[in-house]
Every structure is written in C-alpha cells, then in structure tokens.
Design an enzyme around this catalytic site. Sequence first.
Site, mmCIF file in Angstrom:
data_model
loop_
_atom_site.group_PDB
_atom_site.id
_atom_site.type_symbol
_atom_site.label_atom_id
_atom_site.label_comp_id
_atom_site.label_asym_id
_atom_site.label_seq_id
_atom_site.Cartn_x
_atom_site.Cartn_y
_atom_site.Cartn_z
ATOM 1 C CE1 TYR A 251 40.998 53.320 34.494
ATOM 2 C CE2 TYR A 251 40.918 51.069 35.309
ATOM 3 C CZ TYR A 251 40.652 51.994 34.322
ATOM 4 O OH TYR A 251 40.027 51.608 33.169
ATOM 5 C CG ASN B 17 33.572 52.998 29.694
ATOM 6 O OD1 ASN B 17 32.400 53.309 29.932
ATOM 7 N ND2 ASN B 17 34.328 52.346 30.569
ATOM 8 N NE ARG B 18 38.573 56.416 30.423
ATOM 9 C CZ ARG B 18 38.390 55.096 30.459
ATOM 10 N NH1 ARG B 18 37.194 54.584 30.183
ATOM 11 N NH2 ARG B 18 39.375 54.276 30.770
ATOM 12 C CD GLU C 166 38.443 46.195 26.135
ATOM 13 O OE1 GLU C 166 37.307 46.171 26.634
ATOM 14 O OE2 GLU C 166 39.329 46.992 26.492
ATOM 15 C CD GLU D 75 37.770 45.078 32.351
ATOM 16 O OE1 GLU D 75 38.272 44.473 31.380
ATOM 17 O OE2 GLU D 75 37.578 46.309 32.353
HETATM 18 ZN ZN ZN Z 1 37.240 47.917 27.753
#
Ligand code: ZN
Length: 491
Positions: free
Chosen positions: A287, A187-188, A129, A309
Amino acid sequence: MNLMQNLLFSLLILASTIPSSLAKGAFKKSLASSDFSNASNASSARHLLEDNDSRAKRRVDLVQGYMTNDDLERAMKEFVQRCSNISRMYSIGKSVNGVPLWVIEISDKPGEEETEPAFKYIGNVHGDEPVGRELLIFLANWLCDNHLKDPLATLIVENVHLHILPSMNPDGYSLGKRGNANNIDLNRDFPDQFVFLNDDEDSRQPETRAIMDWARDIRFTASATLHGGALVANYPWDGTRDKRTYYYGCPDDDTFQFMSSIYSHSHYNMSLSKEFPGGITNGAAWYPLYGGMQDWNYIHAGCFELTLEVSDDKWPNASELPIIWKYNKMSMLNLVASLVKTGVHGRIYSSGDGRPLPGFITVSGINYTVRAGKAFADYHRLLAPRDKYEVVATMPGYKSKNTTIWLDEGPVTLDFVLDPEGSIKGSILQNVYDCNCNSKSKLEFVQFFGGVHLEVYFVFIVILGFLCLLFQRRVKVKNRQAAGAKRTVVV
Ligand SMILES: [Zn+2]
C-alpha cells in the site's frame, strides 16, 4: 515521577482500543479506532468505566514485562558499562516530551572513523509497536556476549559500525499510541519525493529532525526499522507518483529484493508467508504511503533502508519476547553482516599525490550515486550478487574511471586511482600534509628542517609519504580479508 509515569502509562493503555494485531497494511482502515486522541471522547470514557476491571487487567497484563522508557535507558547504560570495550552510548536528540533518543554504537572502535560500513537499526517508530525495542536490546547483548566466541558476532563487531536506536518514539510508547506526543505518525513526517507535504523544516517533529541530522552526520550504508503487526520485509519505493497501489521499484530494486530476502530467509517463518511471496514486498505494492523514512534514507542519505515487520502481534505477551528474538536473531545478524559479506568496497585515490579522494561511485544502468567518505575516501556499494557490473568512480577535477566486475557470492574490493584533469603544482608536498597517519608530527619535522639541504629532505618526505600510503593500504586489505573478501582490484 516514575510512579506517575507508570500510572499514566497503564491508564492510557487501558483506554486504548488498539487491536493487538493491527497490521501496517491495515493502518488506514484502523486508524480511527487506534488513534488515542479519538479514545479520549465521551463514549470511550464511558466505555472505560463500564468494563473497567476486565479491560484494566488485560492492558496491565500487556505492559507487564516490557521495559518502560526509564528501564530502557537503564538497560542501555548497563550495557555500555558491561561492554565498554566494544560500545558507546550517545543521544541524537530529544522527543517532544524531552526524553533523550539514546543510541548504542557497537564496534571494536566505537566512535572512531574507519574504512568500514555503518548500519543503523531503529525500533519503536510507532509507539504502540514495542517488540523492536526489546529485540534490539537482545541483539546488543548477544553481540557483546559472543564477540570473539561466535564468528558472526566477531565479524560484525570488527568490520561494521552498528548503531542501535531502540526507541525513536519514547513518548508514543509511554502514551500507548502510534504517533508521538503531538499525535504525528513519525513514519509520515519525512520529506517525500512525490508529495511535498513535509517540506517545511520548522514544522517537522523533533524525533524526525533527529533522525535526519543523524543520517547526515554518519554515512550509513544501510539500515532497518522494526515495526509490528505483520511479518514481512518491506523495501522501496513506498509511494507511487499517482498514489495508486502497484509495484514501483527504485533504481536498486534487485539489491533491495536481495537484502529483504536475506532477512526473510534467515527468519524462522517469514519466507513461508502466504500473503507475501518469499516474505518480502515492495512498499507501494502493499500500500503506498508518503513521508516515510525508508524512501527518504535511500534518496537523501545514501542509505539502503528496509522496513521490517517482525511480529504479527503488535503487542504480544512479554513472555513471548525471547521466542520472537529467537525467530529474528539470524535475520538481524545476517542483514548487518551482509554489508561486508557482499557488495563492492574500496577507496578512491589521486594518482597525482596518492591522497584519498572523497569522490562518487555509480554503477552503469543504475541511476544512483554512492558517496565515498571524507576522511578515508572509502565507499561501500551494496549490489545483488551473481551479476556483472560496470563500476564508475568520479571526482570533480579528475578523470573518471570505470571497470567491469563479476560479483558472485562474497564481496569484491575495488580501489580506484584517478588522474587529475590538469597538473597540480606542489602535489607531493601536499600529500605529506594531508596524510592521515600522524600528519602533525611530519609537519613539525618539515618545518624544523626547512631551508637546509631541501632537496635531500624533499626526497625523504616523498619516501615517507609513500610508506604511509602503503601502510594504510595494508591495513585496509587486512580488514577486507577478515571479512572474507575474495580479491582486491585496483584500477
Ligand atoms: Zn509501524
């Protein structure tokens, strides 16, 4: 090295089967196909050879016009050279493959502690991204070019410390994949409040560790990470206790909705979203995810973080970047400026000796604590406007104090003066030593005259301490007025 990197980059992009519009929400469904490790199997390799020409052309076109990691580092170095009066560059660590995680700080006093809020922007958390890293360089350059020309640029430079990390995941970017070089989704990878999957400090990725140390080092009031694949401003919580999908707001839900709406309504078309009313969403309602950076920031770093986003297309043609910047420009600026245009700000002092107290601020009815700074005891409490709030200041060893304010459009400056629970001996002299302005010279002064007509000097020192305190407050009030504060209240 550069050539090799570019070749490798192009090859990996070529082999990748990532759909260009992979939304954050569609991540789970698409992970198997987007994960590059799966693309290295035999069938992918055969596939690669079969339609080599067309795919190669498409992927090379995709990368065309985007900065490589070397280009990005060069652009940042050029920026801080060009705008040296309002910026500095520093690294918060290195990626798995040893690429420095460079940050630009933009402020009229970069690197200096002030009674101002700090904001951080992070781009390219997911390697595939890349729009965010490009937008952040646009943002830095726009601020430099418009400082002292445009009121918004001037407001930000002079009243906020803005820290920009264009790429949190340079390895993932050069490999053309979502995760880092160890194939971990960053991001986890943060500790989570519901799932204790990342509690082992040693197994955490270096990029994650760097962010955590950074957030502990600098007291960020708010931040935002830039992602791609959808068009929405996402706010905490990101997860739910039972892992089901539903709206799960954090204690500052109103404030987060307000902040997210600033972004979406300043954007060209985010607020017109058909999928997300108003262009904003609660993370868990979209989610649930676990180990995300957003929730960790709010819980552990005192930092109100959004996940933005910014582009439906994850990897649009580079020729579209200027227009995507144009669409996001006011959102990015207004979100940073909201740190001084709204909320409650002030400092906490001791009534005993007037020194700043690094205490805590809470708001009745909201289970959340904001910490005042160690050096100046300044605090910055974001709150949704158009409401009445009871603000409470506490400090161990002092009686807490509360006051009710009406927060309309615009910020409120609210200073607290707390009374010590017991008498503190020698507090006035201590004030002289602890005073922030030029304390070293005063210490020498006191030592020089020690013992001779002590009572005269004592009175003189008290007056000097008072003047010092007065001067500090005048500077603070002046700064706050520049940011458009409506009134100052001291309780
Ligand atoms: Zn992302």
